[in-house]
Design a protein around this motif. Structure first.
Motif, PDB file in Angstrom:
ATOM      1  N   ASP A  81      -6.355   8.418   2.225  1.00  0.00           N
ATOM      2  CA  ASP A  81      -7.152   9.319   1.747  1.00  0.00           C
ATOM      3  C   ASP A  81      -6.543   9.666   0.417  1.00  0.00           C
ATOM      4  O   ASP A  81      -7.408   9.808  -0.638  1.00  0.00           O
ATOM      5  N   ALA A  82      -5.237   9.864   0.191  1.00  0.00           N
ATOM      6  CA  ALA A  82      -4.879  10.496  -0.847  1.00  0.00           C
ATOM      7  C   ALA A  82      -4.784   9.496  -2.213  1.00  0.00           C
ATOM      8  O   ALA A  82      -4.989   9.805  -3.111  1.00  0.00           O
ATOM      9  N   LEU A  83      -4.904   7.919  -1.530  1.00  0.00           N
ATOM     10  CA  LEU A  83      -5.195   6.759  -2.555  1.00  0.00           C
ATOM     11  C   LEU A  83      -6.364   6.496  -2.878  1.00  0.00           C
ATOM     12  O   LEU A  83      -6.615   5.569  -3.823  1.00  0.00           O
ATOM     13  N   GLY A  84      -7.228   6.931  -2.099  1.00  0.00           N
ATOM     14  CA  GLY A  84      -8.588   6.278  -2.211  1.00  0.00           C
ATOM     15  C   GLY A  84      -8.782   4.800  -1.839  1.00  0.00           C
ATOM     16  O   GLY A  84      -9.574   4.083  -2.364  1.00  0.00           O
ATOM     17  N   THR A  85      -8.067   4.533  -0.577  1.00  0.00           N
ATOM     18  CA  THR A  85      -8.121   3.134  -0.335  1.00  0.00           C
ATOM     19  C   THR A  85      -8.441   3.079   1.153  1.00  0.00           C
ATOM     20  O   THR A  85      -8.554   4.109   1.785  1.00  0.00           O
ATOM     21  N   ASP A  86      -8.423   1.953   2.092  1.00  0.00           N
ATOM     22  CA  ASP A  86      -8.634   1.773   3.179  1.00  0.00           C
ATOM     23  C   ASP A  86      -7.426   1.361   3.983  1.00  0.00           C
ATOM     24  O   ASP A  86      -6.337   0.975   3.481  1.00  0.00           O
ATOM     25  N   VAL A  87      -7.586   1.682   5.312  1.00  0.00           N
ATOM     26  CA  VAL A  87      -6.588   1.283   6.165  1.00  0.00           C
ATOM     27  C   VAL A  87      -6.509  -0.089   6.926  1.00  0.00           C
ATOM     28  O   VAL A  87      -7.626  -0.327   6.943  1.00  0.00           O
ATOM     29  N   VAL A  88      -5.416  -0.926   6.697  1.00  0.00           N
ATOM     30  CA  VAL A  88      -5.344  -2.381   7.466  1.00  0.00           C
ATOM     31  C   VAL A  88      -4.948  -2.087   8.686  1.00  0.00           C
ATOM     32  O   VAL A  88      -3.794  -1.362   8.959  1.00  0.00           O
ATOM     33  N   GLU A  89      -5.578  -2.889   9.636  1.00  0.00           N
ATOM     34  CA  GLU A  89      -4.906  -2.836  11.191  1.00  0.00           C
ATOM     35  C   GLU A  89      -4.117  -4.150  11.003  1.00  0.00           C
ATOM     36  O   GLU A  89      -4.703  -5.195  10.957  1.00  0.00           O
ATOM     37  N   LEU A  90      -2.929  -3.959  11.848  1.00  0.00           N
ATOM     38  CA  LEU A  90      -1.979  -5.033  11.973  1.00  0.00           C
ATOM     39  C   LEU A  90      -1.967  -5.264  13.543  1.00  0.00           C
ATOM     40  O   LEU A  90      -1.948  -4.350  14.224  1.00  0.00           O
ATOM     41  N   PRO A  91      -1.624  -6.574  13.974  1.00  0.00           N
ATOM     42  CA  PRO A  91      -1.439  -6.753  15.470  1.00  0.00           C
ATOM     43  C   PRO A  91      -0.197  -5.819  16.195  1.00  0.00           C
ATOM     44  O   PRO A  91       0.819  -5.213  15.384  1.00  0.00           O
ATOM     45  N   GLY A  92      -0.451  -5.486  17.380  1.00  0.00           N
ATOM     46  CA  GLY A  92       0.336  -4.584  18.229  1.00  0.00           C
ATOM     47  C   GLY A  92       0.155  -3.045  17.870  1.00  0.00           C
ATOM     48  O   GLY A  92      -0.702  -2.744  17.383  1.00  0.00           O
ATOM     49  N   GLY A  93       1.324  -2.304  18.199  1.00  0.00           N
ATOM     50  CA  GLY A  93       1.218  -0.898  18.067  1.00  0.00           C
ATOM     51  C   GLY A  93       2.313  -0.505  16.730  1.00  0.00           C
ATOM     52  O   GLY A  93       2.164  -1.166  15.833  1.00  0.00           O
ATOM     53  N   HIS A  94       2.797   0.532  17.147  1.00  0.00           N
ATOM     54  CA  HIS A  94       3.585   1.075  16.049  1.00  0.00           C
ATOM     55  C   HIS A  94       4.951  -0.002  15.829  1.00  0.00           C
ATOM     56  O   HIS A  94       5.387   0.147  14.567  1.00  0.00           O
ATOM     57  N   ASN A  95       5.337  -0.548  16.761  1.00  0.00           N
ATOM     58  CA  ASN A  95       6.409  -1.600  16.520  1.00  0.00           C
ATOM     59  C   ASN A  95       5.908  -2.928  16.600  1.00  0.00           C
ATOM     60  O   ASN A  95       6.519  -3.787  17.109  1.00  0.00           O
ATOM     61  N   GLY A  96       4.722  -2.963  15.899  1.00  0.00           N
ATOM     62  CA  GLY A  96       4.044  -4.394  15.842  1.00  0.00           C
ATOM     63  C   GLY A  96       4.774  -5.704  15.441  1.00  0.00           C
ATOM     64  O   GLY A  96       4.672  -6.697  15.741  1.00  0.00           O
TER      65      GLY A  96
END
Length: 259
Positions: free
Chosen positions: A219-234
């Motif tokens: 939100d602060a950067l005006g961009t999108d979030v990317v999803e990567l495989p796994g969780g917090h420690n993917g």
């Protein structure tokens, strides 16, 4: 590569093995961990000092701007690096940054209290009591069921216990005393060639602290979030799929940079 938590240069050995055929990969022991010795072990490092360390390392070993994967605490270090040393990195993939300053005031205060409570729990009851609570706060799956096969074992040995001690006692303090200037970060991402990619683990539960920080960063950067495989420690639980995701993101940067 900026590691998460108590991770030293060896933490992502499986991920590195899947990247070295296409990239030169640099990992390091963050100040206070493993082979990184301190003149005064009782004193921690600020996040700006951690960022300056990373900048010095890159200036020593890289001939030009580098790409950086920063996970959790490593992502916050990367954000400071982008602000303090413009042009040192061309891309920062900021995976679930542990950065309360990105959040609205009330939410920030709540999560800062969580981190302070975890630090007190560790001081009072030790690592065995603190680890499950750290996993809960960050939405980490500790079962190991959702992981790629054939991973290098990483038991909690004496060295990792020592690293956890430094991480919880000192790096938690650095997060609570963070000075990240979110406005300056947004200006840096606009005014320099640094591309900041907020990222989350595909299986990280919605609403947990670190995932919320990634969306607040976007939100602060005006961009999108990317999803990567796994969780917090993917990056450690799904190294093959995670490496493929990193290659895709870096290839997108290369294509965008071409005239």
């Amino acid at each position: 590569m900026g590691q998460s938590g108590e991770g030293d240069a060896d933490r992502t050995v499986d991920l590195v093995a899947r990247l070295v055929n296409t990239h030169t990969v640099i990992t390091y022991d963050r100040r206070g961990l493993s082979r990184s010795r301190l003149d005064d072990p009782s004193r921690g490092a600020t996040l700006t000092e951690h960022a300056d360390d990373a900048a010095l390392l890159l200036a020593t070993v890289a001939s030009g701007p580098a790409a950086m994967l920063g996970c959790s605490l490593g992502a916050v270090i990367g954000l400071h690096l982008a602000v303090r040393h413009p042009g040192r990195i061309h891309t920062l993939i900021a995976h679930e940054p542990v950065a309360p300053r990105l959040l609205p005031a009330a939410e920030r205060a709540r999560h800062e209290h969580e981190l302070a409570d975890l630090r007190r729990l560790y001081a009072r009851s030790g690592l065995a009591a603190a680890l499950p609570e750290i996993a809960r706060v960050l939405g980490i799956d500790t079962s190991g069921r959702d992981a790629e096969p054939g991973l290098t074992p990483q038991p909690i040995n004496d060295q990792r216990r020592t690293n956890f001690d430094y991480f919880i006692r000192h790096d938690f303090t650095a997060v609570l005393e963070d000075t990240l200037d979110v406005a300056a970060l947004a200006a840096t991402a606009t005014a320099t060639p640094t591309r900041i990619v907020p990222a989350v683990g595909r299986t990280t539960p919605e609403g947990v602290f670190d995932r919320r920080c990634a969306y607040a960063l976007a939100d602060a950067l005006g961009t999108d979030v990317v999803e990567l495989p796994g969780g917090h420690n993917g990056n450690t639980s799904h190294p093959s799929a995670y490496a493929a995701g990193l290659r895709d993101l870096l290839a997108t940067h290369v294509h965008a940079a071409q005239p």
